[in-house]
Design a protein around this motif. Structure first.
Motif, PDB file in Angstrom:
ATOM      1  N   GLY A  39     -15.165  24.658   1.851  1.00  0.00           N
ATOM      2  CA  GLY A  39     -14.498  24.199   0.498  1.00  0.00           C
ATOM      3  C   GLY A  39     -15.681  23.937  -0.543  1.00  0.00           C
ATOM      4  O   GLY A  39     -15.523  24.239  -1.541  1.00  0.00           O
ATOM      5  N   ALA A  42     -16.769  27.518  -1.662  1.00  0.00           N
ATOM      6  CA  ALA A  42     -15.796  27.992  -2.364  1.00  0.00           C
ATOM      7  C   ALA A  42     -15.803  27.496  -4.072  1.00  0.00           C
ATOM      8  O   ALA A  42     -15.961  28.211  -4.946  1.00  0.00           O
ATOM      9  CB  ALA A  42     -14.248  27.811  -1.927  1.00  0.00           C
ATOM     10  N   SER A  43     -16.193  25.963  -3.982  1.00  0.00           N
ATOM     11  CA  SER A  43     -16.369  25.604  -5.149  1.00  0.00           C
ATOM     12  C   SER A  43     -17.674  26.116  -5.916  1.00  0.00           C
ATOM     13  O   SER A  43     -17.600  26.398  -7.202  1.00  0.00           O
ATOM     14  CB  SER A  43     -16.718  24.058  -5.016  1.00  0.00           C
ATOM     15  OG  SER A  43     -15.418  23.513  -4.276  1.00  0.00           O
ATOM     16  N   TRP A  58     -11.598  29.090  -0.573  1.00  0.00           N
ATOM     17  CA  TRP A  58     -10.846  27.855  -0.508  1.00  0.00           C
ATOM     18  C   TRP A  58      -9.527  27.846   0.577  1.00  0.00           C
ATOM     19  O   TRP A  58      -9.213  26.745   0.930  1.00  0.00           O
ATOM     20  CB  TRP A  58     -10.450  27.449  -1.933  1.00  0.00           C
ATOM     21  CG  TRP A  58      -9.888  26.253  -2.126  1.00  0.00           C
ATOM     22  CD1 TRP A  58      -8.380  26.126  -2.160  1.00  0.00           C
ATOM     23  CD2 TRP A  58     -10.160  24.915  -1.940  1.00  0.00           C
ATOM     24  NE1 TRP A  58      -7.984  24.993  -2.337  1.00  0.00           N
ATOM     25  CE2 TRP A  58      -9.080  23.972  -2.360  1.00  0.00           C
ATOM     26  CE3 TRP A  58     -11.428  24.196  -1.980  1.00  0.00           C
ATOM     27  CZ2 TRP A  58      -9.250  22.513  -2.194  1.00  0.00           C
ATOM     28  CZ3 TRP A  58     -11.487  22.938  -1.921  1.00  0.00           C
ATOM     29  CH2 TRP A  58     -10.633  22.102  -2.067  1.00  0.00           C
ATOM     30  N   SER A  61     -10.573  27.814   3.783  1.00  0.00           N
ATOM     31  CA  SER A  61     -10.993  26.266   4.171  1.00  0.00           C
ATOM     32  C   SER A  61      -9.787  25.166   4.503  1.00  0.00           C
ATOM     33  O   SER A  61      -9.915  24.544   5.407  1.00  0.00           O
ATOM     34  CB  SER A  61     -11.947  25.960   3.303  1.00  0.00           C
ATOM     35  OG  SER A  61     -11.319  25.297   1.990  1.00  0.00           O
ATOM     36  N   ARG A  62      -8.809  25.151   3.424  1.00  0.00           N
ATOM     37  CA  ARG A  62      -7.562  24.359   3.686  1.00  0.00           C
ATOM     38  C   ARG A  62      -6.885  24.783   4.815  1.00  0.00           C
ATOM     39  O   ARG A  62      -6.375  23.809   5.434  1.00  0.00           O
ATOM     40  CB  ARG A  62      -6.796  24.701   2.224  1.00  0.00           C
ATOM     41  CG  ARG A  62      -7.334  24.243   1.193  1.00  0.00           C
ATOM     42  CD  ARG A  62      -8.144  22.577   1.371  1.00  0.00           C
ATOM     43  NE  ARG A  62      -9.485  22.563   1.754  1.00  0.00           N
ATOM     44  CZ  ARG A  62     -10.029  21.423   2.433  1.00  0.00           C
ATOM     45  NH1 ARG A  62      -9.291  20.494   2.602  1.00  0.00           N
ATOM     46  NH2 ARG A  62     -11.215  21.629   2.944  1.00  0.00           N
ATOM     47  N   ALA A  93     -14.352  18.150  -0.880  1.00  0.00           N
ATOM     48  CA  ALA A  93     -14.093  19.427  -1.154  1.00  0.00           C
ATOM     49  C   ALA A  93     -13.159  19.527  -2.470  1.00  0.00           C
ATOM     50  O   ALA A  93     -13.514  20.293  -3.399  1.00  0.00           O
ATOM     51  CB  ALA A  93     -13.048  20.101   0.326  1.00  0.00           C
ATOM     52  N   TYR A  94     -11.948  18.640  -2.356  1.00  0.00           N
ATOM     53  CA  TYR A  94     -11.351  18.785  -3.658  1.00  0.00           C
ATOM     54  C   TYR A  94     -12.074  18.148  -4.933  1.00  0.00           C
ATOM     55  O   TYR A  94     -11.764  18.899  -5.851  1.00  0.00           O
ATOM     56  CB  TYR A  94     -10.051  17.608  -3.405  1.00  0.00           C
ATOM     57  CG  TYR A  94      -9.074  18.127  -2.451  1.00  0.00           C
ATOM     58  CD1 TYR A  94      -8.412  19.175  -2.580  1.00  0.00           C
ATOM     59  CD2 TYR A  94      -8.684  17.323  -1.286  1.00  0.00           C
ATOM     60  CE1 TYR A  94      -7.510  19.691  -1.534  1.00  0.00           C
ATOM     61  CE2 TYR A  94      -7.781  17.638  -0.305  1.00  0.00           C
ATOM     62  CZ  TYR A  94      -7.154  18.873  -0.308  1.00  0.00           C
ATOM     63  OH  TYR A  94      -6.451  19.392   0.681  1.00  0.00           O
ATOM     64  N   MET A  97     -14.253  21.070  -6.068  1.00  0.00           N
ATOM     65  CA  MET A  97     -13.647  22.164  -6.626  1.00  0.00           C
ATOM     66  C   MET A  97     -13.218  21.840  -8.125  1.00  0.00           C
ATOM     67  O   MET A  97     -13.143  22.771  -9.085  1.00  0.00           O
ATOM     68  CB  MET A  97     -12.574  22.406  -5.802  1.00  0.00           C
ATOM     69  CG  MET A  97     -11.776  23.756  -6.616  1.00  0.00           C
ATOM     70  SD  MET A  97     -12.490  25.259  -6.552  1.00  0.00           S
ATOM     71  CE  MET A  97     -12.419  25.876  -4.970  1.00  0.00           C
ATOM     72  N   THR A 159      -4.101  22.068  -3.970  1.00  0.00           N
ATOM     73  CA  THR A 159      -4.567  23.638  -3.906  1.00  0.00           C
ATOM     74  C   THR A 159      -3.562  24.477  -4.823  1.00  0.00           C
ATOM     75  O   THR A 159      -3.920  25.450  -5.182  1.00  0.00           O
ATOM     76  CB  THR A 159      -4.295  23.909  -2.237  1.00  0.00           C
ATOM     77  OG1 THR A 159      -5.349  23.140  -1.659  1.00  0.00           O
ATOM     78  CG2 THR A 159      -4.350  25.589  -2.097  1.00  0.00           C
ATOM     79  N   TYR A 162      -4.991  24.537  -8.026  1.00  0.00           N
ATOM     80  CA  TYR A 162      -6.191  25.521  -8.044  1.00  0.00           C
ATOM     81  C   TYR A 162      -6.092  27.047  -8.062  1.00  0.00           C
ATOM     82  O   TYR A 162      -6.425  27.669  -9.072  1.00  0.00           O
ATOM     83  CB  TYR A 162      -7.288  25.080  -6.908  1.00  0.00           C
ATOM     84  CG  TYR A 162      -7.834  23.532  -6.902  1.00  0.00           C
ATOM     85  CD1 TYR A 162      -7.736  22.871  -8.111  1.00  0.00           C
ATOM     86  CD2 TYR A 162      -8.336  23.265  -5.729  1.00  0.00           C
ATOM     87  CE1 TYR A 162      -8.307  21.496  -8.192  1.00  0.00           C
ATOM     88  CE2 TYR A 162      -8.741  21.852  -5.997  1.00  0.00           C
ATOM     89  CZ  TYR A 162      -8.776  21.090  -7.073  1.00  0.00           C
ATOM     90  OH  TYR A 162      -9.461  19.888  -7.044  1.00  0.00           O
TER      91      TYR A 162
END
Length: 199
Positions: A39, A42-43, A58, A61-62, A93-94, A97, A159, A162
């Protein structure tokens, strides 16, 4: 709002990867850590404008994050520390991002700052209500380590936001305004529930 239904669907229809990971000796905590690393990676990709690759990673990862609970149940060794690790790395992670999008879209940086404030308030109300409800022996949700209450703004909705912004950056401001409103409603909902249950 969609998190619990998704977990139930994943467990019923896509449980085979969890079984394979369990047979390979992979633990739930290891999956939690790997999901968080993916995550954050990905960010970083989103921050440097490799948005497509970042969002694809991402989603992986989720999806992987959905398997840690299943693994813990298969192994029969779910722990409170595992629950702690899961929520901590999820928020890492959240938030990472959100910061990545703010870096990649500087014109929307103020809105992303408000989104981060919304995350702080949403998770604070969740954890405070869960902890205090436990003291009164109230069951708020399923058998997860932390008792989550259903809300408009959860991990699945995050998600979706995003992905939508990645696919249609031209409407990012409108999406963010709606997302901020949903986060605010979530905080208000939980506060009202807390007042009703804990007063």
């Amino acid at each position: 709002m969609i998190d619990d239904p998704f977990r139930q669907w994943l467990s019923r229809h896509w449980g085979a990867p969890a079984i394979a990971l369990h047979r390979a000796g992979i633990t739930a905590n290891q999956v939690t850590v790997v999901a968080a690393v993916l995550g954050v990676t990905a960010s970083a990709l989103v921050a440097v404008h490799l948005t497509g690759s970042g969002i694809a990673l991402w989603l992986v990862s989720r999806l992987l994050d959905g398997y840690d609970g299943m693994l813990a149940r298969l192994a029969g060794n779910g722990s409170l520390f595992g629950g702690y690790l899961d929520i901590t790395f999820d928020m890492l992670a959240y938030s990472a991002m959100a910061i990545a999008f703010a870096v990649a879209m500087p014109a929307d940086v103020v809105l992303w700052m408000v989104v981060l404030l919304g995350y702080v308030l949403a998770i604070t109300t969740t954890l405070a209500l869960s902890s205090l409800a436990e003291k009164t022996h109230r069951q708020l949700s399923s058998d997860r380590s932390i008792q989550f209450t259903r809300a408009l703004a959860e991990g699945g909705e995050t998600t979706l936001v995003y992905v939508l912004i990645a696919l249609a950056p031209s409407v990012s401001r409108y999406v963010l305004v709606v997302w901020i409103a949903l986060l605010a409603i979530t905080v208000i909902q939980r506060t009202a529930l807390a007042r009703r249950l804990l007063s």
